[in-house]
Structure formats: structure tokens, C-alpha cells
Design an enzyme around this catalytic site. Structure first.
Site, PDB file in Angstrom:
ATOM      1  CG  ASN A   9      -1.704   1.230   1.425  1.00  0.00           C
ATOM      2  OD1 ASN A   9      -1.827   2.031   0.492  1.00  0.00           O
ATOM      3  ND2 ASN A   9      -2.267   1.420   2.611  1.00  0.00           N
ATOM      4  CD1 TRP A  10       3.572   0.912  -2.551  1.00  0.00           C
ATOM      5  CD2 TRP A  10       3.564   1.745  -4.630  1.00  0.00           C
ATOM      6  NE1 TRP A  10       4.270   0.041  -3.351  1.00  0.00           N
ATOM      7  CE2 TRP A  10       4.281   0.524  -4.636  1.00  0.00           C
ATOM      8  CE3 TRP A  10       3.435   2.453  -5.825  1.00  0.00           C
ATOM      9  CZ2 TRP A  10       4.865  -0.009  -5.794  1.00  0.00           C
ATOM     10  CZ3 TRP A  10       4.006   1.924  -6.984  1.00  0.00           C
ATOM     11  CH2 TRP A  10       4.712   0.719  -6.961  1.00  0.00           C
ATOM     12  CE  LYS A  11       0.194   3.256   4.696  1.00  0.00           C
ATOM     13  NZ  LYS A  11       0.287   3.356   6.130  1.00  0.00           N
ATOM     14  CG  HIS A  95      -5.474   1.645   5.281  1.00  0.00           C
ATOM     15  ND1 HIS A  95      -5.017   2.610   6.146  1.00  0.00           N
ATOM     16  CD2 HIS A  95      -4.453   0.765   5.111  1.00  0.00           C
ATOM     17  CE1 HIS A  95      -3.764   2.323   6.476  1.00  0.00           C
ATOM     18  NE2 HIS A  95      -3.401   1.215   5.864  1.00  0.00           N
ATOM     19  CD  GLU A  97      -2.611   5.289   6.868  1.00  0.00           C
ATOM     20  OE1 GLU A  97      -2.617   5.407   5.627  1.00  0.00           O
ATOM     21  OE2 GLU A  97      -1.667   4.769   7.496  1.00  0.00           O
ATOM     22  CD  GLU A 167      -3.324  -2.963   7.333  1.00  0.00           C
ATOM     23  OE1 GLU A 167      -2.192  -3.129   6.889  1.00  0.00           O
ATOM     24  OE2 GLU A 167      -4.007  -1.957   7.090  1.00  0.00           O
ATOM     25  N   GLY A 173       2.667   1.777  10.804  1.00  0.00           N
ATOM     26  CA  GLY A 173       3.588   2.905  10.654  1.00  0.00           C
ATOM     27  C   GLY A 173       4.296   3.296  11.935  1.00  0.00           C
ATOM     28  CB  SER A 213       5.548  -2.212  11.887  1.00  0.00           C
ATOM     29  OG  SER A 213       5.108  -0.889  12.123  1.00  0.00           O
ATOM     30  N   GLY A 234       2.954  -1.320   4.299  1.00  0.00           N
ATOM     31  CA  GLY A 234       2.984   0.114   4.032  1.00  0.00           C
ATOM     32  C   GLY A 234       4.410   0.560   3.755  1.00  0.00           C
TER      33      GLY A 234
HETATM   34  C1  PEP Z   1      -0.534  -0.147   6.197  1.00  0.00           C
HETATM   35  O1  PEP Z   1      -0.658   1.063   6.103  1.00  0.00           O
HETATM   36  O2  PEP Z   1      -1.393  -0.889   5.719  1.00  0.00           O
HETATM   37  C2  PEP Z   1       0.639  -0.659   6.886  1.00  0.00           C
HETATM   38  C3  PEP Z   1       0.611  -1.903   7.273  1.00  0.00           C
HETATM   39  O3  PEP Z   1       1.660   0.216   7.086  1.00  0.00           O
HETATM   40  P1  PEP Z   1       3.105  -0.125   7.716  1.00  0.00           P
HETATM   41  O4  PEP Z   1       3.584  -1.399   7.068  1.00  0.00           O
HETATM   42  O5  PEP Z   1       3.954   1.046   7.381  1.00  0.00           O
HETATM   43  O6  PEP Z   1       2.899  -0.307   9.177  1.00  0.00           O
END
Ligand code: PEP
Length: 251
Positions: A9-11, A95, A97, A167, A173, A213, A234
Site C-alpha cells: 500500500n503506497w499510500k 484502511h 487511515e 491491521e 507505521g 510494520s 505500508g
Molecule cells: C498499512 O498502512 O497498511 C501498513 C501496514 O503500514 P506499515 O507497514 O507502514 O505499518
């Protein structure tokens, strides 16, 4: 058979040139044959180019969101038909966010899920508890409600197009990962919910990804757990070497 999936997921990262470079690197370095489905989710404006660039490869391009309506006066939004018209057939919904910053509720997500499934998209449905929920031992209840209110209304055949992504918000993050045991515990709980509410066959076939993470040095241990079928990544998906090391961690 459950599919093994690693999705990036490149956000809201990478302009069009950076997207092209990252995809070039992934295409050049990815394993020639792997049982793992590799998914990347660039931002909307780069989807079309990403679809063109990955044409003929086994990389799947996904959107990070879509609107629940088919079309209409929704300034700034993107519809399911627009995604389909550029051959984007997978969408991430729910998600944390989107839930936290854009007010996406379980009932709104149920609408988005319906629209996506109606048009035969694959939905990567995200959910997970916040830190306070875990600290108060409410994490199983929260996850159950997110699934019941957002997803469990769909028909049995629709489950073929669902990928679940657990998640925990406190791990996204933050550099703080759920332990492999915490991930397995929740994934087993989710699979059991599927068993009880949707049936044994769907429970056995639905892929449940872990996100939060995941990095090259912790991926293989998390992925080794029996109910973890891959990851939603992410930060570490923004570097081709890290992302592909995570893909290789999924055996
Ligand atoms: C995500 O945003 O879906 C995610 C898992 O981010 P990260 O890997 O940076 O924790």
C-alpha cells in the site's frame, strides 16, 4: 486453497516518475516464479500508468479506495466504473487511515463493499483494533464488530472476491509489530468467526493478511503462522528490495 498474497500500500507517496522507477525495480528483481500473489496499490493518478507498465507480468495493481456510488456529483471521488475502465480490478477498503481521517464507518464500508462486489472487484478489506482496545482487552470485540457490520452481510459466492487484512492500528507505521503469536491468535479468531458465520468452506479458502510494520527481518516469522496468509505492507513496500524480501519471506 488459500492464496498467499503480499500487497504494498503506497499510500500518498510517489509521483509518476517515482512510481515508474519503483515498479521498474520490482519488475526487474521479482522472483520469476512464486506462489505469492504480488499486489501494489499506487495513488489514483498513477494507476493507469502502473497498469500499463505491469501488463504481462504477474503483478496486480490495486486502488487504495473508491466511492460507494456508481457515479454522480461527488467532487474529487473515483468510482468503481472508472477503476474497471483502466483494468484495476482490486481495491483496498477500510484502511485504518480512511477510517480515522476520512470518517469511514462500518456501515459506509458495507456500501463500498457492495458496490465493489457488484462489479466483481476483489476487495482487500482492512480492519483492526486501536491500542486502547487492546489495552482494555476489547480487541476481539472490535474486530468482530468491524467484520459483522462491514462485511458479513455479503453472499456466500461473494466471499470468493474477499481478502481480509487484519491491521492493528497501533502497529501501522509505528515500527511496533504484533508478535507472531498475537497475529496468529487474532487470525485464528477471525477464521473461527468465518467458520461460525459463513461456513467451513469459506473459512478454509479466505486469505487473511497481517499488516502493521512488517519488515524484511520480521516477515518470515509472522508469515510462518498457520492462519497468516501474507501481508499488507505500508512503509516497507516503498523500497523494491525490502518489498521483495518480504515477498520472499512468504513461503
Ligand atoms: C498499512 O498502512 O497498511 C501498513 C501496514 O503500514 P506499515 O507497514 O507502514 O505499518
Amino acid at each position: 486453497m488459500r492464496k498467499k498474497i503480499v500487497a504494498g500500500n503506497w499510500k500518498m507517496n510517489n509521483d509518476s516518475q517515482q512510481t515508474k522507477v519503483l515498479l521498474d525495480e520490482i519488475l526487474a528483481k521479482k522472483p520469476g516464479s512464486t506462489p505469492v500473489k504480488i499486489v501494489v496499490a499506487p495513488t489514483f493518478v498513477n494507476l493507469q500508468a502502473a497498469v500499463n507498465q505491469t501488463n504481462g507480468s504477474n503483478i496486480i495493481v490495486a486502488a487504495q479506495n473508491m466511492h460507494q456510488a456508481e457515479s454522480g456529483a461527488y467532487t474529487g471521488e473515483v468510482s468503481v466504473g472508472m477503476l474497471k475502465s483502466i483494468n484495476v480490478n482490486t481495491v483496498i477498503l477500510g484502511h485504518s487511515e480512511r477510517r480515522a481521517y476520512f470518517g469511514e464507518t462500518n456501515s459506509l464500508l458495507a456500501e463500498k463493499v457492495n458496490t465493489a462486489l457488484k462489479h466483481n472487484l476483489t476487495v482487500i478489506f482492512c480492519f483492526g483494533e486501536e491500542l486502547a482496545d487492546r489495552q482494555s482487552s476489547n480487541h476481539f470485540n472490535v474486530v468482530e464488530s468491524q467484520l459483522r457490520e462491514g462485511l458479513f452481510h455479503i453472499t456466500e459466492s461473494d466471499w470468493q472476491n474477499i481478502v481480509l487484512a487484519y491491521e492493528p492500528v497501533w502497529a501501522i507505521g509505528t515500527g511496533e509489530t504484533a508478535t507472531p503469536e498475537q497475529a496468529q491468535e487474532m487470525h485464528a479468531f477471525i477464521r473461527n468467526l468465518l467458520r461460525e458465520n459463513v461456513g467451513e468452506a469459506i473459512a478454509g479458502q479466505t486469505s487473511i493478511l497481517y499488516g502493521g510494520s512488517v519488515k524484511p527481518d520480521n516477515a518470515s516469522e509472522i508469515f510462518s503462522k498457520p492462519d497468516v496468509d501474507g501481508g499488507l505492507i505500508g512503509g516497507a513496500s516503498l523500497k523494491a528490495d525490502d518489498f521483495l524480501a518480504i515477498v520472499n519471506g512468504m513461503k
